[in-house]
Motif scaffolding. Structure first.
Motif, PDB file in Angstrom:
ATOM      1  N   GLN A  87       6.649  -5.693  -4.035  1.00 19.23           N
ATOM      2  CA  GLN A  87       6.073  -5.380  -3.152  1.00 19.23           C
ATOM      3  C   GLN A  87       4.562  -4.841  -3.287  1.00 19.23           C
ATOM      4  OE1 GLN A  87       8.287  -2.207  -0.553  1.00 19.23           O
ATOM      5  NE2 GLN A  87       6.795  -0.772  -1.394  1.00 19.23           N
ATOM      6  N   LEU A  88       3.595  -4.761  -2.436  1.00 20.54           N
ATOM      7  CA  LEU A  88       2.279  -4.208  -2.351  1.00 20.54           C
ATOM      8  C   LEU A  88       1.976  -3.013  -1.444  1.00 20.54           C
ATOM      9  CD1 LEU A  88       0.294  -7.724  -2.539  1.00 20.54           C
ATOM     10  CD2 LEU A  88       0.447  -6.069  -4.393  1.00 20.54           C
ATOM     11  N   THR A  89       1.251  -2.018  -2.027  1.00 21.00           N
ATOM     12  CA  THR A  89       1.107  -0.854  -1.196  1.00 21.00           C
ATOM     13  C   THR A  89      -0.439  -0.683  -1.219  1.00 21.00           C
ATOM     14  OG1 THR A  89       3.392   0.006  -1.679  1.00 21.00           O
ATOM     15  CG2 THR A  89       1.544   1.611  -0.856  1.00 21.00           C
ATOM     16  N   TRP A  90      -1.089  -0.608  -0.136  1.00 24.08           N
ATOM     17  CA  TRP A  90      -2.496  -0.347  -0.087  1.00 24.08           C
ATOM     18  C   TRP A  90      -2.708   1.089   0.334  1.00 24.08           C
ATOM     19  CZ3 TRP A  90      -0.565  -5.095   1.141  1.00 24.08           C
ATOM     20  CH2 TRP A  90      -1.452  -6.240   0.568  1.00 24.08           C
ATOM     21  N   PRO A  91      -3.106   2.115  -0.442  1.00 21.82           N
ATOM     22  CA  PRO A  91      -3.139   3.587  -0.011  1.00 21.82           C
ATOM     23  C   PRO A  91      -4.333   3.663   0.738  1.00 21.82           C
ATOM     24  CG  PRO A  91      -3.979   3.142  -2.188  1.00 21.82           C
ATOM     25  CD  PRO A  91      -3.484   1.934  -1.719  1.00 21.82           C
ATOM     26  N   GLY A 123       0.670   9.433   1.185  1.00 20.90           N
ATOM     27  CA  GLY A 123      -0.383   9.303   1.856  1.00 20.90           C
ATOM     28  C   GLY A 123      -0.440   8.128   3.055  1.00 20.90           C
ATOM     29  N   ASP A 124      -1.281   8.041   3.938  1.00 25.22           N
ATOM     30  CA  ASP A 124      -1.363   6.784   4.882  1.00 25.22           C
ATOM     31  C   ASP A 124      -1.485   5.628   4.139  1.00 25.22           C
ATOM     32  OD1 ASP A 124      -1.494   8.878   6.651  1.00 25.22           O
ATOM     33  OD2 ASP A 124      -3.541   8.155   7.438  1.00 25.22           O
ATOM     34  N   ARG A 125      -0.549   4.572   4.585  1.00 21.27           N
ATOM     35  CA  ARG A 125      -0.564   3.338   3.652  1.00 21.27           C
ATOM     36  C   ARG A 125      -0.180   2.234   4.276  1.00 21.27           C
ATOM     37  NH1 ARG A 125       3.551   6.588   3.599  1.00 21.27           N
ATOM     38  NH2 ARG A 125       5.625   5.911   3.538  1.00 21.27           N
ATOM     39  N   ILE A 126      -0.461   0.782   3.757  1.00 17.30           N
ATOM     40  CA  ILE A 126       0.160  -0.319   4.448  1.00 17.30           C
ATOM     41  C   ILE A 126       1.114  -0.966   3.322  1.00 17.30           C
ATOM     42  CG2 ILE A 126      -0.206  -2.659   4.894  1.00 17.30           C
ATOM     43  CD1 ILE A 126      -2.906  -1.671   6.101  1.00 17.30           C
ATOM     44  N   GLU A 127       2.436  -1.323   3.751  1.00 11.79           N
ATOM     45  CA  GLU A 127       3.219  -1.903   2.519  1.00 11.79           C
ATOM     46  C   GLU A 127       3.592  -3.363   3.035  1.00 11.79           C
ATOM     47  OE1 GLU A 127       6.635   0.591   2.473  1.00 11.79           O
ATOM     48  OE2 GLU A 127       5.329   2.449   1.649  1.00 11.79           O
ATOM     49  N   LEU A 128       3.653  -4.392   2.164  1.00 11.21           N
ATOM     50  CA  LEU A 128       3.828  -5.625   2.305  1.00 11.21           C
ATOM     51  C   LEU A 128       5.062  -5.939   1.283  1.00 11.21           C
ATOM     52  CD1 LEU A 128       3.743  -8.563   3.363  1.00 11.21           C
ATOM     53  CD2 LEU A 128       1.974  -8.865   1.616  1.00 11.21           C
ATOM     54  N   THR A 129       6.208  -6.460   1.621  1.00  9.76           N
ATOM     55  CA  THR A 129       7.377  -6.818   0.789  1.00  9.76           C
ATOM     56  C   THR A 129       7.786  -8.287   1.055  1.00  9.76           C
ATOM     57  OG1 THR A 129       8.087  -4.430   1.286  1.00  9.76           O
ATOM     58  CG2 THR A 129       9.680  -5.997  -0.016  1.00  9.76           C
ATOM     59  N   VAL A 130       7.834  -8.971   0.037  1.00 15.23           N
ATOM     60  CA  VAL A 130       8.606 -10.326  -0.060  1.00 15.23           C
ATOM     61  C   VAL A 130       9.765 -10.622  -1.205  1.00 15.23           C
ATOM     62  CG1 VAL A 130       7.978 -12.704  -0.201  1.00 15.23           C
ATOM     63  CG2 VAL A 130       6.377 -10.740   0.770  1.00 15.23           C
ATOM     64  N   LEU A 170       3.276  15.625  11.696  1.00  8.74           N
ATOM     65  CA  LEU A 170       3.949  14.420  12.529  1.00  8.74           C
ATOM     66  C   LEU A 170       3.266  13.093  12.069  1.00  8.74           C
ATOM     67  CD1 LEU A 170       6.082  13.689  14.725  1.00  8.74           C
ATOM     68  CD2 LEU A 170       4.066  13.611  16.242  1.00  8.74           C
ATOM     69  N   GLY A 171       4.214  12.497  11.394  1.00  7.81           N
ATOM     70  CA  GLY A 171       3.945  11.158  10.736  1.00  7.81           C
ATOM     71  C   GLY A 171       4.491  10.098  11.691  1.00  7.81           C
ATOM     72  N   TRP A 172       4.017   8.898  11.570  1.00  6.31           N
ATOM     73  CA  TRP A 172       4.562   7.856  12.480  1.00  6.31           C
ATOM     74  C   TRP A 172       4.320   6.356  11.679  1.00  6.31           C
ATOM     75  CZ3 TRP A 172       1.381   3.845  14.052  1.00  6.31           C
ATOM     76  CH2 TRP A 172      -0.170   4.127  14.176  1.00  6.31           C
ATOM     77  N   GLY A 173       4.849   5.576  11.844  1.00  2.84           N
ATOM     78  CA  GLY A 173       4.797   4.133  11.339  1.00  2.84           C
ATOM     79  C   GLY A 173       5.338   2.964  12.152  1.00  2.84           C
ATOM     80  N   VAL A 174       5.024   1.834  11.925  1.00  2.39           N
ATOM     81  CA  VAL A 174       5.365   0.668  12.722  1.00  2.39           C
ATOM     82  C   VAL A 174       5.681  -0.421  11.587  1.00  2.39           C
ATOM     83  CG1 VAL A 174       3.143  -0.128  13.136  1.00  2.39           C
ATOM     84  CG2 VAL A 174       5.141  -0.963  14.421  1.00  2.39           C
ATOM     85  N   ARG A 207       8.426  -8.344   5.115  1.00  2.00           N
ATOM     86  CA  ARG A 207       8.274  -7.048   5.914  1.00  2.00           C
ATOM     87  C   ARG A 207       7.034  -6.526   5.697  1.00  2.00           C
ATOM     88  NH1 ARG A 207       8.025  -2.136   3.045  1.00  2.00           N
ATOM     89  NH2 ARG A 207       8.240  -0.367   4.280  1.00  2.00           N
ATOM     90  N   LEU A 208       6.352  -6.179   6.900  1.00  2.00           N
ATOM     91  CA  LEU A 208       5.034  -5.563   6.739  1.00  2.00           C
ATOM     92  C   LEU A 208       4.994  -4.257   7.449  1.00  2.00           C
ATOM     93  CD1 LEU A 208       1.993  -5.971   6.061  1.00  2.00           C
ATOM     94  CD2 LEU A 208       1.725  -6.844   8.435  1.00  2.00           C
ATOM     95  N   GLY A 209       4.575  -3.063   6.912  1.00  2.00           N
ATOM     96  CA  GLY A 209       4.564  -1.783   7.410  1.00  2.00           C
ATOM     97  C   GLY A 209       3.272  -1.040   7.598  1.00  2.00           C
ATOM     98  N   TYR A 210       2.936  -0.314   8.497  1.00  2.00           N
ATOM     99  CA  TYR A 210       1.944   0.729   8.348  1.00  2.00           C
ATOM    100  C   TYR A 210       2.414   2.025   8.559  1.00  2.00           C
ATOM    101  CZ  TYR A 210      -2.137   3.462  10.014  1.00  2.00           C
ATOM    102  OH  TYR A 210      -3.198   4.430  10.172  1.00  2.00           O
ATOM    103  N   TYR A 211       1.951   3.110   7.719  1.00  2.00           N
ATOM    104  CA  TYR A 211       2.523   4.449   7.983  1.00  2.00           C
ATOM    105  C   TYR A 211       1.307   5.454   8.035  1.00  2.00           C
ATOM    106  CZ  TYR A 211       6.982   1.681   6.711  1.00  2.00           C
ATOM    107  OH  TYR A 211       7.813   1.106   6.753  1.00  2.00           O
TER     108      TYR A 211
END
Length: 468
Positions: free
Chosen positions: A195-199, A210-217, A279-283, A268-272
């Motif tokens: 997994q890679l996490t971009w802060p 904090g806000d981040r993008i996650e990529l998991t393979v 209030l937090g949200w993610g997709v 899987r790719l996620g943005y949080y």
């Protein structure tokens, strides 16, 4: 163990970083809470002194603000008290950044003769063990890499109930698929991913991400990333019946199309976005191999499972979620109809959990298959967990779950039976010490497979769970 009936370790894999660093962070947080508390008290005092001479509209606004501040003040005071009496962290047993966790759970269950497929009174036991390790694994620009591995072992298939829509009263069972010898005990590499996490924003208050993008393979557990639920999602410490652990359409209903142990390779790719702290949200988007592909066999494969999920997380003043609201949709070309023929299934679902006050934690799930045939095409479950703080056992809890599974039209035409299956589960989780929990439980299934003339199914049992 049934396909998909898996989740993270009870208590999860945990970090045991450097003791001094941990103490430093705890002291910093305590100081932040005390300073915030003092500021709030000064503001409350000022509002009390000035609120009586303000104009009427302004006085009402000040009064509303005063109420909010007093509530926040109460929350902060409770956190300060908890931190002041927090136990000392255990000595470090791993290198900084390395997280290791292990668990062992064992279940014994008993059911009467009306509940067992053989028509005889039945009882069965099993055990399952998990070892997880997470290791920092390099950088890609600003992204932090993490390697994760999960080994699972166990023995025992549990009770074999009469036919039901969700006839899995024990989601912790795990044994060699297709094995005929009860002495079979083996282990598998359940998960292995990178997994890679971009802060996108620094860590928030109370060490919240904090806000981040996650990529998991890699090879992973679908339910570790989708359909999560804080109250009904861990069979090692919460509900045992598979209908409450995950969305029944995806899990027991087979719409995830995972391998025989509930895992599949995918990405899987996620943005949080953690928002302003309220209030937090993610997709997130996911694509997983399904059917033969989930078993690393590409032959006769109808296509992958694709899923998209949107989530909202209301937060309390310390940045921790008070609830989670998730809605998702799936499309799988490698599922089957009632005759075992390949068929594409589509559907959507929601998963909700919400904390109320200090002791109540509520949950609800709904799933609806919009395309494809199965024994049931809609599922509604809900319930709560109530803390034992009221009777002096704040680490204990009582859980209650209720469910309704709607028999599909295809099943009605095939069997002539069109009722709905009903189920319930209750458990008490008692914390013996920092590592051991004991949970007696009772399960009830009425109108199995929608047949109102069939006798009810009753299951009693006890679960013991060790986590390290």
């Amino acid at each position: 163990m049934v396909a998909g009936g898996v989740l993270a370790l009870p208590g999860a894999a945990f970090a045991r970083g450097d003791v001094q660093e941990t103490l430093r962070k705890m002291n910093e947080r305590l100081q932040q809470l005390e300073q915030r508390n003092q500021a709030l008290e000064r503001e409350v005092k000022t509002l009390r002194q000035t609120g009586t001479v303000a104009a009427a509209p302004q006085a009402q606004q000040d009064n509303d603000r005063l109420v909010r501040l007093e509530r926040q003040n109460q929350v902060l005071q409770e956190q300060v008290r908890e931190l002041a009496h927090a136990p000392q962290p255990e000595p470090s047993v791993t290198e900084p950044g390395i997280e290791v966790g292990a668990s062992l759970v064992s279940v014994y269950q008993h059911a009467n003769r009306n509940s067992i497929a053989s028509g005889e009174t039945g009882h069965a036991g099993n055990y399952r063990g998990d070892v997880e390790i997470s290791i920092p694994a390099g950088h890609l620009g600003e992204a932090q890499g993490k390697a994760f591995a999960h080994v699972r072992f166990g023995q025992g298939n549990g009770l074999t109930l009469r036919d039901t829509h969700v006839g899995v009263p024990n989601s912790t069972t795990f044994e060699k698929y297709g094995g005929t010898n009860s002495d079979d005990s083996f282990a598998i590499l359940a998960q292995a991913y990178y997994q890679l996490t971009w802060p996108l924003k620094p860590t928030g208050f109370n060490d919240q991400p904090g806000d981040r993008i996650e990529l998991t393979v890699g090879k992973m557990d679908f339910f570790g990333f989708f359909d999560q639920n804080a109250v009904a999602g861990d069979e090692a410490s919460q509900f045992l019946n598979n209908a409450f652990v995950h969305n029944p359409l995806l899990d027991t209903g087979g719409d995830i199309g995972a391998d025989n142990y509930g895992f599949a390779p995918g990405a899987r790719l996620g943005y949080y976005n953690e928002g302003d702290g309220l209030l937090g949200w993610g997709v997130s988007l996911g694509v997983f191999a399904a059917g033969n592909g989930a078993r690393f066999d590409g032959r006769d494969n109808g296509g992958p499972l694709s899923v998209v999920q949107f989530e909202l997380s209301p937060k309390q003043i310390n940045g921790e979620p008070r609830g989670n609201y998730r809605i998702y949709a799936w499309n799988n070309g490698s599922t089957e109809d009632l005759e075992g023929n390949r068929q594409r299934h589509r559907g959507w679902g929601i998963s909700l959990d919400q904390r109320l006050g200090r002791d109540w934690n509520l949950f609800a799930r709904y799933g609806h298959r919009t395309s494809g045939d199965g024994a049931f095409d809609q599922a509604l479950t809900g319930g709560f967990e109530f803390s034992g703080a009221s009777w002096g056992r704040r680490h204990d809890a009582i859980g209650v779950g209720l469910g309704l599974l709607k028999t599909s039209q295809a099943q009605k035409l095939a069997s002539g039976i069109g009722g709905n299956e009903r189920l319930a589960e209750i458990y008490y989780r008692g914390k013996i010490n920092e590592h051991l929990e004991i949970s007696p439980h009772y399960q009830w299934i009425s109108h199995p497979q929608g047949d109102s003339s069939a006798p009810d199914i009753n299951v009693l049992g006890v679960r013991a769970a060790l986590s390290f």
